[in-house]
Enzyme design. Structure first.
Site, PDB file in Angstrom:
ATOM      1  N   GLY A  90      66.194  93.895  94.000  1.00 32.40           N
ATOM      2  CA  GLY A  90      64.927  93.501  93.585  1.00 32.40           C
ATOM      3  C   GLY A  90      64.816  94.594  92.351  1.00 32.40           C
ATOM      4  CG  HIS A 107      68.687  92.561  88.332  1.00 35.15           C
ATOM      5  ND1 HIS A 107      67.683  93.594  88.020  1.00 35.15           N
ATOM      6  CD2 HIS A 107      69.404  92.760  89.309  1.00 35.15           C
ATOM      7  CE1 HIS A 107      67.953  94.449  89.000  1.00 35.15           C
ATOM      8  NE2 HIS A 107      68.978  94.105  89.759  1.00 35.15           N
ATOM      9  CB  VAL A 124      71.611  93.985  80.141  1.00 30.72           C
ATOM     10  CG1 VAL A 124      70.668  93.852  78.867  1.00 30.72           C
ATOM     11  CG2 VAL A 124      72.443  92.635  80.155  1.00 30.72           C
TER      12      VAL A 124
END
Ligand code: PAF
Length: 289
Positions: free
Chosen positions: A31, A37, A179
Site C-alpha cells: 500500500g 506501483h 520509476v
C-alpha cells in the site's frame, strides 16, 4: 473494482475468472501507492485479462526496531488510485486471513540462502524469509498466472523468481523498471519519511550511482575501487552508507572476469531514512581484455 478481504472472497472471484478462461495478474504491495506501483498495475494490465492488487503490510518481513508500526497505511487514497489505474480486484486481507494460526504458529518459508544471505539480507536478517512467506501465501490465495514486481527491490525480485522456480509455481514473474522522482530518487513509500528538500538532496544517490555505472560500463576492472569511490562520494554528500556493491546481475554474487551483466546496488541512510537503489551496468566486451 471489486474488493476481497477473506479467503472465500478471493477464491470465489478468481475461480470464476479461471472458469471463464481469463488470465489473471497479481501485483503484491504494502500500500501507500505511488507511481511506481501504478506502473506495476499498468504492466499487469498488459499481461493479463484481470488485475488483482493486494495491499498487506506484512509483519514477518520487518525486523526488530524497523518501521512496521509506523509504515504508512493509506487505504482510501490507494483505492482511488487503483480504481483509476484499471485494477479489477483489490485484495486487502487482515492478519487472520494471511496468518490464520497467528504469526508465531504459522508455517514460515526460508528464502534461498545463496541469494538472500547477502546485501539486504545481511543488513536485515530474516527479511527475505518474511517476503517469501507472505508472497507464497498470496500466490496460494490468488492463484495468478502472472505476478508483477518492481526492479526497485532487485534482490527481492531475484529471491521471488527463485522461489517460483524452486517450488514450481506455474506463475510467470514480470519485472518493471524503477520509476523515479524528478530528482532521480527511486519512488518508494518510505520517501514519505523525507521532507521535500531532503527528497531532492536524496536524488544525488541516483546521480552518484549513474557515475559508477558509467565507470563500470567504460570497462573498469577495479570493481572494488568503484565501490569504494562511490561510497566515499556518497558519504561526502551526507549519506551514511550501509553498502555499495557491484555484483553479477543474475545472482548478486561477486562478479568473475567473464561476467558482463552487472548490477550496482546501494543502501544508504539520509538522516534516519533508509534508501535502497540499484542500476544495471553492462560491460561490453573490450578487445584484449
Ligand atoms: O515489495 C513489497 O512491497 C513487499 O515486499 C511485498 C512483495 C508486497 C511482500 O510483502
Amino acid at each position: 473494482m471489486r474488493l476481497a478481504e477473506t479467503r472465500e472472497d478471493i477464491h470465489s472471484i478468481t475461480r470464476r475468472w479461471r472458469r471463464e478462461g481469463l488470465l489473471t495478474a497479481l501485483v503484491p504491495t504494502m500500500g501507500n501507492l505511488h507511481e511506481g506501483h501504478l506502473a506495476l498495475v499498468a504492466a499487469a494490465r498488459h499481461e493479463a485479462d484481470r488485475v488483482i492488487t493486494s495491499i498487506y503490510v506484512n509483519p514477518t518481513q520487518f525486523g526488530q526496531g524497523e518501521d512496521f508500526d509506523s509504515y504508512p497505511r493509506t487505504l482510501d487514497p490507494d483505492r482511488v488510485l487503483l480504481e483509476q489505474a484499471g485494477c479489477d480486484l483489490l485484495f486487502v486481507p487482515g492478519q487472520s486471513t494471511m496468518y490464520p494460526f497467528g504469526i508465531e504458529n504459522g508455517i514460515r518459508l526460508l528464502a534461498s540462502p545463496d541469494l538472500s544471505g547477502r546485501l539486504e539480507g545481511r543488513s536485515r536478517p530474516g527479511h527475505f524469509d518474511g517476503v517469501v512467506t507472505v508472497v507464497a501465501r498470496l500466490f496460494n490465495l490468488a492463484c495468478p498466472d502472472v505476478a508483477v514486481f518492481g526492479e526497485k527491490d532487485f534482490q527481492q525480485l531475484l529471491v521471488i523468481r527463485r522461489m517460483v522456480e524452486d517450488l514450481g509455481y506455474p506463475i510467470r514473474v514480470v519485472s518493471v523498471p524503477t520509476v523515479r522522482e524528478p530528482s532521480g530518487l527511486a519512488m518508494s513509500s518510505r520517501n514519505n519519511y523525507l521532507e521535500p528538500a531532503d527528497r531532492t538532496a536524496a536524488g544525488d544517490l541516483n546521480a552518484v550511482m549513474l557515475a559508477a555505472a558509467k565507470s563500470v560500463e567504460s570497462g573498469s576492472k577495479d570493481l572494488m575501487g568503484v565501490e569504494k569511490d562511490t561510497a566515499s562520494r556518497l558519504e561526502g554528500l551526507g549519506f551514511r552508507v550501509d553498502y555499495v556493491a557491484v555484483r553479477r546481475a543474475a545472482d548478486l554474487a561477486p562478479p568473475g572476469p567473464a561476467d558482463r551483466h552487472l548490477r550496482i546496488l546501494a543502501a544508504v541512510y539520509w538522516r534516519d531514512t533508509r534508501l535502497i537503489d540499484n542500476i544495471s551496468a553492462i560491460q561490453v566486451g573490450i578487445p584484449g581484455i
